[in-house]
Enzyme design. Structure first.
Site, PDB file in Angstrom:
ATOM      1  N   LYS A 196       0.937  -1.196   0.042  1.00 42.80           N
ATOM      2  CA  LYS A 196      -0.062  -0.002   0.216  1.00 42.80           C
ATOM      3  C   LYS A 196       0.796   0.905   0.121  1.00 42.80           C
ATOM      4  CE  LYS A 196      -3.956  -1.347   2.190  1.00 42.80           C
ATOM      5  NZ  LYS A 196      -4.668  -1.482   3.556  1.00 42.80           N
TER       6      LYS A 196
HETATM    7  N1  GLU Z   1      -8.466  -4.880   6.050  1.00 42.27           N
HETATM    8  C1  GLU Z   1      -7.336  -5.789   5.597  1.00 42.27           C
HETATM    9  C2  GLU Z   1      -6.362  -4.887   4.696  1.00 42.27           C
HETATM   10  O1  GLU Z   1      -6.884  -3.892   4.079  1.00 42.27           O
HETATM   11  C3  GLU Z   1      -7.944  -7.080   5.036  1.00 42.27           C
HETATM   12  C4  GLU Z   1      -8.305  -7.983   5.928  1.00 42.27           C
HETATM   13  C5  GLU Z   1      -8.862  -9.161   5.524  1.00 42.27           C
HETATM   14  O2  GLU Z   1      -8.894  -9.431   4.263  1.00 42.27           O
HETATM   15  O3  GLU Z   1      -8.939 -10.096   6.433  1.00 42.27           O
HETATM   16  O4  GLU Z   1      -5.384  -5.216   4.452  1.00 42.27           O
END
Ligand code: GLU
Length: 278
Positions: free
Chosen positions: A252
């Site tokens: 990210k």
């Molecule tokens: N919210 C997590 C992320 O953006 C992903 C959570 C999941 O897929 O278990 O990396």
């Protein structure tokens, strides 16, 4: 049983190609099975989440041609449910308050000479697990901020051995002790990623969790939380991560091109699908 999948981004930045792959992967898995695709906004970390990024998620996914069941579950609206789950664990003596700062943990590990390394770095040395109960009460009474950690050894003594089914790897034996005593409620938020995601997948009836292989280790903890809280264990499919042009993973924060910038420079949704191979 009908297949329910989900894409669960955190609104901490604009979506990039790696997110497009994860979203399309989950959406396609649901579509192929004539199932249902959910979108969940993982916005418990109020210091990093922003409304404009959430708006961006809806816009980018719509542009890609995805649709999802409504209403969207936003984690920030469910803090009381997470607290209630933590309370259920606390009542059974499976959590303890941890007053350590990051610096104190680093110092304790340095003093001990070494610490086992877990998937998230050095494993918590267990300092506060061994606090005498009078000391614990005194610190709580003095309003010292604390997180709640899961006493993993105690928890495993309750559950016994656990496993789960992964569509890539088959049966996986869970090893929750890998992480040490994880935080399940943070100092400033009454939950953690592990607790919220596990509870939500259950409450939303998710039958197939698809997500990047970077989250594979987290499933060891999620499986333990499911056993402790009496939650259904879904099937898992941890998929590969999309690499950038230089072969490096698209993290990210690595400055990967966002879907918004690809759109602005003339890429079509079909071109983005082709880029991620879905
Ligand atoms: N919210 C997590 C992320 O953006 C992903 C959570 C999941 O897929 O278990 O990396």
């Amino acid at each position: 049983m009908s297949v329910v999948t989900r894409f669960a981004p955190s609104p901490t930045g604009r979506l990039h190609l790696g997110h497009a792959y994860a979203a399309l992967f989950a959406w396609e898995a649901a579509r192929r099975a004539n199932g249902c695709f959910l979108l969940r906004i993982e916005d418990i970390d109020v210091t990093r989440c922003r409304a404009e990024f959430e708006t961006g998620i809806y816009a980018d996914l719509t542009w890609l041609g995805l649709d999802w069941e409504k209403p969207v579950r936003r984690q920030s609206g469910h803090l009381a449910e997470y607290s209630a789950a933590v309370e259920r664990l606390a009542e059974r003596g499976l959590v303890y308050p941890c007053f350590c700062t990051r610096a104190a943990i680093r110092a304790e590990i340095a003093r001990a000479g070494a610490a086992p390394h877990g998937p998230d770095g050095p494993v918590y040395p267990g300092t506060c697990r061994n606090l005498a109960s009078v000391e614990r009460s005194a610190r709580v009474a003095a309003n010292l901020p604390y997180a709640l950690r899961l006493d993993v050894a105690r928890a495993l003594a309750e559950t016994g051995p656990l496993d789960w089914h992964d569509r890539e790897k088959g049966r996986v034996v869970a090893d929750p002790a890998l992480f040490g005593d994880v935080v399940i409620a943070r100092k400033e938020i009454p939950t953690s990623y592990h607790l919220a995601v596990t509870l939500d997948d259950h409450l939303q009836g998710v039958t197939l969790v698809t997500r990047g292989a970077d989250l594979f280790p987290a499933t060891h903890i999620h499986r333990l939380l499911q056993a402790l809280l009496g939650l259904v264990t879904p099937d898992y499919h941890h998929h590969g991560l999309i690499a950038g042009a230089d072969g490096a993973r698209l993290a990210k924060r690595a400055g990967a091109p966002t879907l918004a910038s690809l759109r602005e420079t003339g890429s079509s949704p079909a071109a983005v699908r082709a880029m991620v191979g879905l």
